[in-house]
Design an enzyme around this catalytic site. Sequence first.
Site, PDB file in Angstrom:
ATOM      1  N   HIS A 255      41.632  36.686  53.401  1.00  0.00           N
ATOM      2  CA  HIS A 255      40.927  35.722  54.256  1.00  0.00           C
ATOM      3  C   HIS A 255      41.002  36.280  55.687  1.00  0.00           C
ATOM      4  O   HIS A 255      41.983  36.943  56.039  1.00  0.00           O
ATOM      5  CB  HIS A 255      41.620  34.364  54.341  1.00  0.00           C
ATOM      6  CG  HIS A 255      41.798  33.621  53.064  1.00  0.00           C
ATOM      7  ND1 HIS A 255      42.821  33.861  52.207  1.00  0.00           N
ATOM      8  CD2 HIS A 255      41.101  32.580  52.543  1.00  0.00           C
ATOM      9  CE1 HIS A 255      42.756  33.018  51.178  1.00  0.00           C
ATOM     10  NE2 HIS A 255      41.716  32.227  51.355  1.00  0.00           N
TER      11      HIS A 255
ATOM     12  N   ASP B 236      44.300  35.690  57.340  1.00  0.00           N
ATOM     13  CA  ASP B 236      45.480  36.441  56.887  1.00  0.00           C
ATOM     14  C   ASP B 236      45.656  37.713  57.695  1.00  0.00           C
ATOM     15  O   ASP B 236      46.779  38.181  57.881  1.00  0.00           O
ATOM     16  CB  ASP B 236      45.343  36.905  55.425  1.00  0.00           C
ATOM     17  CG  ASP B 236      44.907  35.820  54.492  1.00  0.00           C
ATOM     18  OD1 ASP B 236      45.270  34.659  54.730  1.00  0.00           O
ATOM     19  OD2 ASP B 236      44.197  36.138  53.506  1.00  0.00           O
TER      20      ASP B 236
HETATM   21  C1  XLS Z   1      43.460  27.996  46.675  1.00  0.00           C
HETATM   22  C2  XLS Z   1      42.561  29.072  46.323  1.00  0.00           C
HETATM   23  C3  XLS Z   1      42.410  30.161  47.369  1.00  0.00           C
HETATM   24  C4  XLS Z   1      41.205  30.997  47.096  1.00  0.00           C
HETATM   25  C5  XLS Z   1      40.747  31.808  48.265  1.00  0.00           C
HETATM   26  O1  XLS Z   1      43.925  27.234  45.846  1.00  0.00           O
HETATM   27  O2  XLS Z   1      42.950  29.606  45.099  1.00  0.00           O
HETATM   28  O3  XLS Z   1      43.583  30.932  47.438  1.00  0.00           O
HETATM   29  O4  XLS Z   1      41.407  31.849  46.015  1.00  0.00           O
HETATM   30  O5  XLS Z   1      40.417  31.021  49.333  1.00  0.00           O
END
Ligand code: XLS
Length: 434
Positions: free
Chosen positions: A100, A103
């Site tokens: 993301h 991150d």
């Molecule tokens: C949250 C989601 C997230 C997505 C990416 O529960 O799994 O981690 O995979 O935004």
Amino acid sequence: MTSFFEGIAPIQYEGPDSTNPMAFRHYNPDEMVMGKRMEDHLRFAVAYWHSFAWEGQDPFGGQTFERPWHPQDSMERAKLKADIAFEMFDILNAPFFCWHDADVRPEQGNFADNLATLNEITDYIGDKMQTSKTKLLWGTANMFSHRRWMSGASTNPDPDVFAFAAATVKSCMDATHKLGGQNYVLWGGREGYETLLNTDLSVELDHMGRFLAMVVDYKHKIGFKGAILVEPKPQEPSKHQYDYDAATCIGFLRKYGLENEVKLNLEQGHAILAGHSFEHEIAVATAEGMLGSIDMNRNDYQSGWDTDQFPNNTPEVALAYYHILKAGGFDTGGTNFDAKLRRQSLDPKDLIAAHVGGMDICARGLKAAAAMIEDGGLEGALSARYADWQKPDAQSMLNSDLGAIAQKVLDQEINPDPKSGRQEILENYVNRFV
Ligand code: XLS
Ligand code: NI
Ligand code: NI
């Protein structure tokens, strides 16, 4: 090299009899499975957020991890974090990673500064990728952590938040494209609601559909060849998430005319939260040709929330890959570990060992799935169960009408004789392989 993973050598394949916790017993990248290298089947990805951005908080307590890139508020430490992330990718021989925006760069509080730091850090990451084997499986935007997103992103009642979300997704698609990403993911973090007392559900769904259509248009505009994926999840953080499960997402995509443009990123833990098995979600998606990629992280069956644990259950993983292989395997997708350590697992070694175990379980599941396909036992039982539908009489009934069928039942005195579904026999069969 930093000293973070000091003393940890690149992980090697040592075979099923190895007792070394820092070796692969099943994941052997070059081993051929159904005519394809194991690495090319599984396409493992490390999730930047859980491994490097999450600091060990839970709803009752703060940070437990102390990492050299903390606090995560400067570009200097964002670069150190990237250096260490790529050291881990090398140790694991990981073919892919995912991120993301939030991150990889520090949060700056406004769009212009977020854009500048995102561009700078993704250039830095791009340089590292030049000398690394690890590619980008997907990028995505974090539109759920900062308080600006508390009432949703594209579904927010405030048009300024919709605009901020559009600008954010554009910047993340640009960065994903720049790094050669193979997919772009949208998980509807806070695209949902807490109470209908303050929510116009139909307006919010229309806005979400329009937003996704703009994402698809932009993909074509910039010539991004990867897939656009949405990720179903039934609840958490919102009480009701709009992207509840695979079937809900498919209905949504059809309603907004996006069914040929968008596929699904399915997560095992989200399937569990929705009351489904993972293979159910995969089968629903493959039946529609909409399987894109998977997040292979399990939930705890007792606690009822999204615990994002590394996979460790061979039978579950085997059935998931069985349905993936049956559908022809991944195209641009792969197996992303959207999984985090338990907050007491403080050591760098824990981070490596968790991935080693997850990769190994998936490899073992893949081998079991391939063996079941090659043996043909499940497929044979399935075609035998539906064999009567091959008869011309049965086929022509599908083009008939209720009146004619009723007459046929009367004329031929049709009175079906129930047949066994043989569930236990089939379950026992699967147990021979896992
Ligand atoms: C949250 C989601 C997230 C997505 C990416 O529960 O799994 O981690 O995979 O935004
Ligand atoms: Ni999740
Ligand atoms: Ni996920």
